[in-house]
Design a protein around this motif. Structure first.
Motif, PDB file in Angstrom:
ATOM      1  N   LYS A  41       0.828  -1.213   0.000  1.00 41.50           N
ATOM      2  CA  LYS A  41       0.000   0.000   0.000  1.00 41.50           C
ATOM      3  C   LYS A  41       0.856   1.254   0.000  1.00 41.50           C
ATOM      4  O   LYS A  41       0.588   2.205  -0.733  1.00 41.50           O
ATOM      5  CB  LYS A  41      -0.926   0.014   1.220  1.00 41.50           C
ATOM      6  N   GLN A  45       1.024   3.858  -3.160  1.00 42.38           N
ATOM      7  CA  GLN A  45       0.675   5.274  -3.006  1.00 42.38           C
ATOM      8  C   GLN A  45       1.807   6.147  -3.534  1.00 42.38           C
ATOM      9  O   GLN A  45       1.565   7.175  -4.171  1.00 42.38           O
ATOM     10  CB  GLN A  45       0.387   5.584  -1.542  1.00 42.38           C
ATOM     11  N   THR A  49       1.397   8.775  -6.868  1.00 44.78           N
ATOM     12  CA  THR A  49       1.425  10.179  -6.457  1.00 44.78           C
ATOM     13  C   THR A  49       2.615  10.850  -7.138  1.00 44.78           C
ATOM     14  O   THR A  49       3.756  10.443  -6.937  1.00 44.78           O
ATOM     15  CB  THR A  49       1.545  10.304  -4.930  1.00 44.78           C
ATOM     16  N   THR A  60      -2.614  12.576  -6.815  1.00 41.97           N
ATOM     17  CA  THR A  60      -2.528  12.008  -5.472  1.00 41.97           C
ATOM     18  C   THR A  60      -3.336  10.718  -5.480  1.00 41.97           C
ATOM     19  O   THR A  60      -4.322  10.602  -6.206  1.00 41.97           O
ATOM     20  CB  THR A  60      -3.084  12.964  -4.395  1.00 41.97           C
ATOM     21  N   ALA A  61      -2.915   9.773  -4.682  1.00 42.02           N
ATOM     22  CA  ALA A  61      -3.577   8.474  -4.693  1.00 42.02           C
ATOM     23  C   ALA A  61      -3.797   7.976  -3.275  1.00 42.02           C
ATOM     24  O   ALA A  61      -3.041   8.294  -2.362  1.00 42.02           O
ATOM     25  CB  ALA A  61      -2.735   7.458  -5.465  1.00 42.02           C
ATOM     26  N   GLU A  62      -4.855   7.211  -3.140  1.00 39.94           N
ATOM     27  CA  GLU A  62      -5.139   6.509  -1.894  1.00 39.94           C
ATOM     28  C   GLU A  62      -5.361   5.044  -2.257  1.00 39.94           C
ATOM     29  O   GLU A  62      -6.305   4.714  -2.978  1.00 39.94           O
ATOM     30  CB  GLU A  62      -6.380   7.078  -1.216  1.00 39.94           C
ATOM     31  N   ILE A  63      -4.486   4.190  -1.771  1.00 39.62           N
ATOM     32  CA  ILE A  63      -4.609   2.758  -2.028  1.00 39.62           C
ATOM     33  C   ILE A  63      -5.565   2.192  -0.986  1.00 39.62           C
ATOM     34  O   ILE A  63      -5.319   2.294   0.215  1.00 39.62           O
ATOM     35  CB  ILE A  63      -3.238   2.060  -1.982  1.00 39.62           C
ATOM     36  N   GLY A  82      -6.948   1.214  -5.840  1.00 36.33           N
ATOM     37  CA  GLY A  82      -7.223   2.451  -5.128  1.00 36.33           C
ATOM     38  C   GLY A  82      -7.840   3.493  -6.031  1.00 36.33           C
ATOM     39  O   GLY A  82      -8.295   3.210  -7.145  1.00 36.33           O
ATOM     40  N   GLN A  84      -7.277   7.459  -7.664  1.00 38.74           N
ATOM     41  CA  GLN A  84      -6.266   8.442  -8.016  1.00 38.74           C
ATOM     42  C   GLN A  84      -6.970   9.728  -8.411  1.00 38.74           C
ATOM     43  O   GLN A  84      -7.896   9.708  -9.224  1.00 38.74           O
ATOM     44  CB  GLN A  84      -5.413   7.906  -9.172  1.00 38.74           C
TER      45      GLN A  84
END
Length: 122
Positions: A41, A45, A49, A60-63, A82, A84
């Motif tokens: 993770k 990320q 990002t 920006t990313a959130e896994i 995730g 993005q």
């Protein structure tokens, strides 16, 4: 004479010990998979990002999910998924676009650490 019926009959202590041994082994495998998933993770990320200041583009990313598909003593394959957020794209320079992102990461074991070896974007 040796009574072979009593020698080969497991008693409650032996069965309890074997059960405890199986529980400890399963717990260790679960913790190892969690450790690899958390590492995937964080790396995922970092991969998704990025920033391109000259064009005013960034991401920006959130896994949200990491699944260990396969693991043995030397390598592990983890699939991550995730969201993005792409900034600066779309109709105007200030637009944002939210897309799903994913990758398959291959880790290799070196001593007690897992090192990223391959990334396959999806």
């Amino acid at each position: 004479m040796i009574d072979f019926d009593k020698v080969f009959r497991p008693n409650k202590w032996f069965v309890s010990f074997c059960g405890l041994l199986v529980l400890v082994f399963a717990g260790l495998q679960f913790v190892m998979n969690l450790r690899i998933a958390d590492e995937a993770k964080a790396i995922g990320q970092h991969i998704f990002t990025w920033s391109w200041p000259d064009r005013h583009w960034s991401s920006t990313a959130e896994i949200t999910r990491a699944d260990v598909l396969q693991r043995n003593g030397t390598d592990a394959i983890v699939k991550i998924q995730g969201r993005q957020v792409l900034s600066g794209f779309g109709s105007g320079s200030g637009g944002q676009e939210i897309v799903d992102c994913g990758a398959t990461l291959t880790f290799y074991r070196s001593s007690n650490n897992w090192i990223l070896g391959r990334v396959e974007l999806q």
